[in-house]
Design a protein around this motif. Structure first.
Motif, PDB file in Angstrom:
ATOM      1  N   HIS A 161      33.934  44.723  37.396  1.00  0.00           N
ATOM      2  CA  HIS A 161      35.310  44.362  37.039  1.00  0.00           C
ATOM      3  C   HIS A 161      36.311  44.974  38.025  1.00  0.00           C
ATOM      4  CE1 HIS A 161      34.358  42.223  33.399  1.00  0.00           C
ATOM      5  NE2 HIS A 161      33.750  43.264  32.856  1.00  0.00           N
ATOM      6  N   GLN A 165      38.761  42.594  40.334  1.00  0.00           N
ATOM      7  CA  GLN A 165      40.214  42.612  40.157  1.00  0.00           C
ATOM      8  C   GLN A 165      40.925  42.777  41.492  1.00  0.00           C
ATOM      9  OE1 GLN A 165      42.243  45.851  38.287  1.00  0.00           O
ATOM     10  NE2 GLN A 165      40.763  47.405  38.927  1.00  0.00           N
ATOM     11  N   GLN A 166      40.281  43.457  42.434  1.00  0.00           N
ATOM     12  CA  GLN A 166      40.876  43.636  43.759  1.00  0.00           C
ATOM     13  C   GLN A 166      40.622  42.427  44.658  1.00  0.00           C
ATOM     14  OE1 GLN A 166      42.855  46.112  44.584  1.00  0.00           O
ATOM     15  NE2 GLN A 166      42.605  47.112  42.598  1.00  0.00           N
ATOM     16  N   THR A 169      42.835  39.340  44.033  1.00  0.00           N
ATOM     17  CA  THR A 169      44.270  39.446  44.344  1.00  0.00           C
ATOM     18  C   THR A 169      44.533  39.487  45.845  1.00  0.00           C
ATOM     19  OG1 THR A 169      44.154  41.872  44.112  1.00  0.00           O
ATOM     20  CG2 THR A 169      44.858  40.615  42.183  1.00  0.00           C
ATOM     21  N   ALA A 181      42.057  37.636  37.992  1.00  0.00           N
ATOM     22  CA  ALA A 181      42.174  39.040  38.373  1.00  0.00           C
ATOM     23  C   ALA A 181      42.732  39.870  37.225  1.00  0.00           C
ATOM     24  CB  ALA A 181      43.064  39.185  39.608  1.00  0.00           C
ATOM     25  N   ALA A 182      43.706  39.319  36.508  1.00  0.00           N
ATOM     26  CA  ALA A 182      44.302  40.023  35.367  1.00  0.00           C
ATOM     27  C   ALA A 182      43.260  40.259  34.278  1.00  0.00           C
ATOM     28  CB  ALA A 182      45.473  39.231  34.817  1.00  0.00           C
ATOM     29  N   HIS A 184      39.966  40.599  34.742  1.00  0.00           N
ATOM     30  CA  HIS A 184      39.057  41.654  35.193  1.00  0.00           C
ATOM     31  C   HIS A 184      39.755  43.024  35.187  1.00  0.00           C
ATOM     32  CE1 HIS A 184      35.535  39.293  36.171  1.00  0.00           C
ATOM     33  NE2 HIS A 184      36.304  38.408  36.782  1.00  0.00           N
ATOM     34  N   ALA A 185      41.047  43.062  35.439  1.00  0.00           N
ATOM     35  CA  ALA A 185      41.785  44.324  35.388  1.00  0.00           C
ATOM     36  C   ALA A 185      41.764  44.900  33.977  1.00  0.00           C
ATOM     37  CB  ALA A 185      43.224  44.115  35.857  1.00  0.00           C
TER      38      ALA A 185
END
Length: 216
Positions: A161, A165-166, A169, A181-182, A184-185
């Motif tokens: 995750h 997330q990185q 983005t 991404a949000a 996974h963040a």
């Protein structure tokens, strides 16, 4: 201890970032592993015994292969606790530290980390027979190709995750997806928080309870 490679996780992350080169995925997996280890303290290690040398106050950590020390959890000198401190707090009490005067040497009472490579004891040791025992937390180095297998297995989901997330983005990439991404963040924060809680409480411990003592 057995080592598991970061490359083992590439195939798990790749479908979420189609077209992303595998070396890029691997870099972000390693970065996420470092972040997870820092945030959770999951990679704990019984450090090798460090024997003092009279007049020497700086010592090198000896972490596992591919790792560096992130923090000192506990330390004792000949069975007596070494209190964690900072150089600023130490200098308020001992402005001359580290003194080169032999008469001002003593049995160390404090320990503080200087870098992932070294730590200091204070005061300056006065003999060469004292021994330090420590438990530390570790993180992978920036050049590491893997980490402790048992720890990596335990935090694998958080690493995935964190990497995604990185990766998602990164601007102007064919795989960029801020909405995903949000997601996974949020999952990264959840997994890290849960793992940190288990590390602090201990997986084998019962839930905390309150007991009232009877009045005498």
């Amino acid at each position: 201890m057995a080592t598991r490679l970061f490359s083992d996780l590439v195939n798990r992350a790749a479908p979420s970032v189609p077209g992303c080169p595998q070396p890029v995925i691997l870099t972000y997996i390693r970065n996420a592993a470092i972040d997870v280890c820092e945030r959770t303290g999951a990679w704990r290690y019984k450090h090798a015994t460090v024997t003092m040398t009279a007049g020497t106050y700086e010592y090198a950590f000896v972490p596992e292969s591919g790792a560096e020390v992130y923090s000192v959890l506990t330390a004792n000198l000949n069975g007596n606790e070494l209190a964690p401190t900072t150089i600023e707090a130490l200098h308020q009490q001992y402005p001359k530290y580290p003194s080169s005067v032999a008469a001002e040497r003593a049995t160390p009472k404090y320990i503080f980390q200087v870098s992932p490579i070294t730590f200091h004891v204070a005061l300056v040791p006065d003999n060469s027979t004292d021994a330090i025992e420590m438990f530390v937390t570790q993180r992978p180095t920036r050049a590491a190709t893997g980490m402790n297998e048992a720890v990596m297995d335990d935090v694998e989901d958080a690493i995935i995750h964190g990497a995604l997330q990185q990766l998602l983005t990164l601007p102007e990439r064919t795989w960029s997806d801020t909405e995903l991404a949000a997601y996974h963040a949020k999952q990264f924060i959840f997994k890290v928080t849960e793992r940190r809680a288990r590390v602090n409480i201990g997986a084998a411990r019962a839930a905390p309870t309150v007991r009232m003592n009877a009045w005498a």
